[in-house]
Design a protein around this motif. Structure first.
Motif, PDB file in Angstrom:
ATOM      1  N   ILE A  75      19.268  49.129  66.849  1.00 21.06           N
ATOM      2  CA  ILE A  75      18.433  48.272  66.015  1.00 21.06           C
ATOM      3  C   ILE A  75      19.122  47.992  64.681  1.00 21.06           C
ATOM      4  CG2 ILE A  75      16.219  48.018  64.838  1.00 21.06           C
ATOM      5  CD1 ILE A  75      15.014  49.879  66.942  1.00 21.06           C
ATOM      6  N   LEU A  76      19.244  46.716  64.367  1.00 21.36           N
ATOM      7  CA  LEU A  76      19.809  46.268  63.097  1.00 21.36           C
ATOM      8  C   LEU A  76      18.765  45.432  62.386  1.00 21.36           C
ATOM      9  CD1 LEU A  76      22.189  45.810  61.115  1.00 21.36           C
ATOM     10  CD2 LEU A  76      22.892  43.905  62.557  1.00 21.36           C
ATOM     11  N   ILE A  77      18.358  45.850  61.194  1.00 15.23           N
ATOM     12  CA  ILE A  77      17.358  45.129  60.422  1.00 15.23           C
ATOM     13  C   ILE A  77      18.042  44.117  59.501  1.00 15.23           C
ATOM     14  CG2 ILE A  77      15.710  45.366  58.513  1.00 15.23           C
ATOM     15  CD1 ILE A  77      14.760  47.946  59.719  1.00 15.23           C
ATOM     16  N   ILE A  78      17.488  42.895  59.442  1.00 17.02           N
ATOM     17  CA  ILE A  78      17.917  41.921  58.447  1.00 17.02           C
ATOM     18  C   ILE A  78      16.690  41.523  57.632  1.00 17.02           C
ATOM     19  CG2 ILE A  78      19.871  41.033  59.769  1.00 17.02           C
ATOM     20  CD1 ILE A  78      18.181  38.686  60.615  1.00 17.02           C
ATOM     21  N   SER A  79      16.892  41.337  56.329  1.00 16.66           N
ATOM     22  CA  SER A  79      15.771  40.999  55.469  1.00 16.66           C
ATOM     23  C   SER A  79      16.247  40.237  54.253  1.00 16.66           C
ATOM     24  CB  SER A  79      15.033  42.261  55.034  1.00 16.66           C
ATOM     25  OG  SER A  79      14.024  41.950  54.097  1.00 16.66           O
ATOM     26  N   ALA A  80      15.378  39.356  53.745  1.00 17.80           N
ATOM     27  CA  ALA A  80      15.691  38.619  52.524  1.00 17.80           C
ATOM     28  C   ALA A  80      15.487  39.493  51.304  1.00 17.80           C
ATOM     29  CB  ALA A  80      14.816  37.376  52.432  1.00 17.80           C
ATOM     30  N   LYS A  81      14.814  40.612  51.467  1.00 14.81           N
ATOM     31  CA  LYS A  81      14.503  41.464  50.330  1.00 14.81           C
ATOM     32  C   LYS A  81      15.520  42.601  50.230  1.00 14.81           C
ATOM     33  CE  LYS A  81      10.353  42.702  51.399  1.00 14.81           C
ATOM     34  NZ  LYS A  81       9.015  43.319  51.240  1.00 14.81           N
ATOM     35  N   GLY A  90      12.984  51.463  57.304  1.00 14.39           N
ATOM     36  CA  GLY A  90      13.614  51.120  58.574  1.00 14.39           C
ATOM     37  C   GLY A  90      14.459  52.251  59.115  1.00 14.39           C
ATOM     38  N   LEU A  91      15.249  52.879  58.246  1.00 13.69           N
ATOM     39  CA  LEU A  91      16.097  53.984  58.685  1.00 13.69           C
ATOM     40  C   LEU A  91      15.250  55.176  59.123  1.00 13.69           C
ATOM     41  CD1 LEU A  91      18.891  53.774  55.958  1.00 13.69           C
ATOM     42  CD2 LEU A  91      19.057  53.055  58.347  1.00 13.69           C
ATOM     43  N   ASP A  97      21.086  50.318  61.329  1.00 11.59           N
ATOM     44  CA  ASP A  97      21.777  49.710  60.187  1.00 11.59           C
ATOM     45  C   ASP A  97      20.855  48.678  59.554  1.00 11.59           C
ATOM     46  OD1 ASP A  97      23.720  49.184  58.323  1.00 11.59           O
ATOM     47  OD2 ASP A  97      25.244  48.535  59.757  1.00 11.59           O
ATOM     48  N   TYR A  98      21.280  48.150  58.425  1.00 10.36           N
ATOM     49  CA  TYR A  98      20.457  47.247  57.615  1.00 10.36           C
ATOM     50  C   TYR A  98      21.383  46.275  56.909  1.00 10.36           C
ATOM     51  CZ  TYR A  98      16.911  46.105  53.992  1.00 10.36           C
ATOM     52  OH  TYR A  98      16.026  45.480  53.161  1.00 10.36           O
ATOM     53  N   ILE A  99      21.067  44.987  56.939  1.00  9.29           N
ATOM     54  CA  ILE A  99      21.867  43.984  56.254  1.00  9.29           C
ATOM     55  C   ILE A  99      20.928  43.026  55.528  1.00  9.29           C
ATOM     56  CG2 ILE A  99      21.989  42.402  58.241  1.00  9.29           C
ATOM     57  CD1 ILE A  99      24.889  41.785  57.410  1.00  9.29           C
ATOM     58  N   THR A 100      21.314  42.600  54.315  1.00  7.21           N
ATOM     59  CA  THR A 100      20.460  41.774  53.481  1.00  7.21           C
ATOM     60  C   THR A 100      20.945  40.327  53.468  1.00  7.21           C
ATOM     61  OG1 THR A 100      20.005  43.678  52.052  1.00  7.21           O
ATOM     62  CG2 THR A 100      19.507  41.520  51.162  1.00  7.21           C
ATOM     63  N   ARG A 111      28.875  44.698  62.053  1.00  6.64           N
ATOM     64  CA  ARG A 111      27.832  45.720  62.048  1.00  6.64           C
ATOM     65  C   ARG A 111      27.231  45.905  63.449  1.00  6.64           C
ATOM     66  NH1 ARG A 111      25.456  47.153  56.931  1.00  6.64           N
ATOM     67  NH2 ARG A 111      26.596  46.218  55.203  1.00  6.64           N
ATOM     68  N   ILE A 112      27.059  44.798  64.173  1.00 10.71           N
ATOM     69  CA  ILE A 112      26.565  44.881  65.551  1.00 10.71           C
ATOM     70  C   ILE A 112      27.527  45.704  66.403  1.00 10.71           C
ATOM     71  CG2 ILE A 112      26.213  43.540  67.664  1.00 10.71           C
ATOM     72  CD1 ILE A 112      25.122  41.294  65.862  1.00 10.71           C
ATOM     73  N   ASN A 113      28.819  45.402  66.289  1.00  8.76           N
ATOM     74  CA  ASN A 113      29.813  46.135  67.071  1.00  8.76           C
ATOM     75  C   ASN A 113      29.823  47.618  66.716  1.00  8.76           C
ATOM     76  OD1 ASN A 113      30.688  43.885  68.511  1.00  8.76           O
ATOM     77  ND2 ASN A 113      32.244  43.352  67.005  1.00  8.76           N
TER      78      ASN A 113
END
Length: 225
Positions: A75-81, A90-91, A97-100, A111-113
């Motif tokens: 699971i990889l979270i993406i967010s505008a915040k 999320g963690l 992982d987490y990307i903004t 990050r996906i890889n």
């Protein structure tokens, strides 16, 4: 790899999907909580990319559902915040992982890889099965150190078989992994047999053994036993 992308910004959703498909992934899209929830209940994914802020729900709730139904999914979270609280939530719930936003697609892909390597390959980029070596970063396959010229589908099929070595995989599960959720509309799974046949031939022509065993009436199994 089969990836679910949950993002309510349609332009960004399409851009991410197009980019990842070009890289050889099978991508399914959901622009709302409702659609994403249906897909999560009905299908299994190698990785889910989740937007936190959706028009009809919270991505963290989807994360919880995925962890219950498919704990093996990355699971990889993406967010505008750019919020530390969101990242920690999320963690804590099990995201990898987490990307903004905004982000570069190349960074997202990296990050996906990384998530896939950690979840499926214990962090290794080279996967070895007998005389077959798969470089998951470059998407290259070698048999006895000789390069194998595979199509995208053949590569995905081989990787999926290696990940699930010694397990019987049904034709239905192979078809879904190769073609995504639209496989429900397919009349038959003959294309799976075609990809299996071609993959077997290429491995044998390169000097490898035929490790793909046909389980009649069920599907296939990769084994060196």
């Amino acid at each position: 790899m089969k990836i679910l992308i949950v993002e309510d910004e349609i332009a960004l959703l399409d851009t991410i999907a197009d980019y990842l498909v070009t890289g050889g992934h099978v991508c399914e899209k959901a622009s709302s909580f409702f659609v994403a929830e249906d897909k999560i209940v009905a299908y299994t994914y190698d990785i889910a990319i989740l937007d936190l802020m959706l028009p009809d729900g919270n991505g963290l709730e989807l994360l919880k559902k995925i962890k219950i139904l498919h704990p093996e999914t990355g699971i990889l979270i993406i967010s505008a915040k750019n919020s530390l609280d969101d990242k920690l939530s999320g963690l804590d719930l099990g995201s990898d992982d987490y990307i903004t936003k905004p982000f570069h697609l190349a960074e997202l892909n990296a990050r996906i890889n990384a998530v896939l390597r950690r979840k499926l390959f214990n962090g290794k980029k080279d996967i070895v099965f007998s005389e077959i070596t798969i470089n998951t970063e470059a998407r290259e396959v070698k048999v006895n150190k000789h390069g194998l010229d595979l199509t995208g589908k053949e590569y995905d099929l081989l990787l999926y078989l290696v990940i699930n070595k010694n397990r019987v995989l049904t034709k239905e599960s192979l078809a879904e992994h190769l073609s995504g959720d639209m496989i429900d509309l397919a009349d038959d799974f003959d294309f799976v047999y075609t990809h299996i046949k071609n993959l077997r031939k290429k491995i044998k022509d390169a000097g490898g053994s035929d490790y793909i065993k046909t389980m009649y009436g069920i599907g296939y199994k990769l084994t060196d036993i």
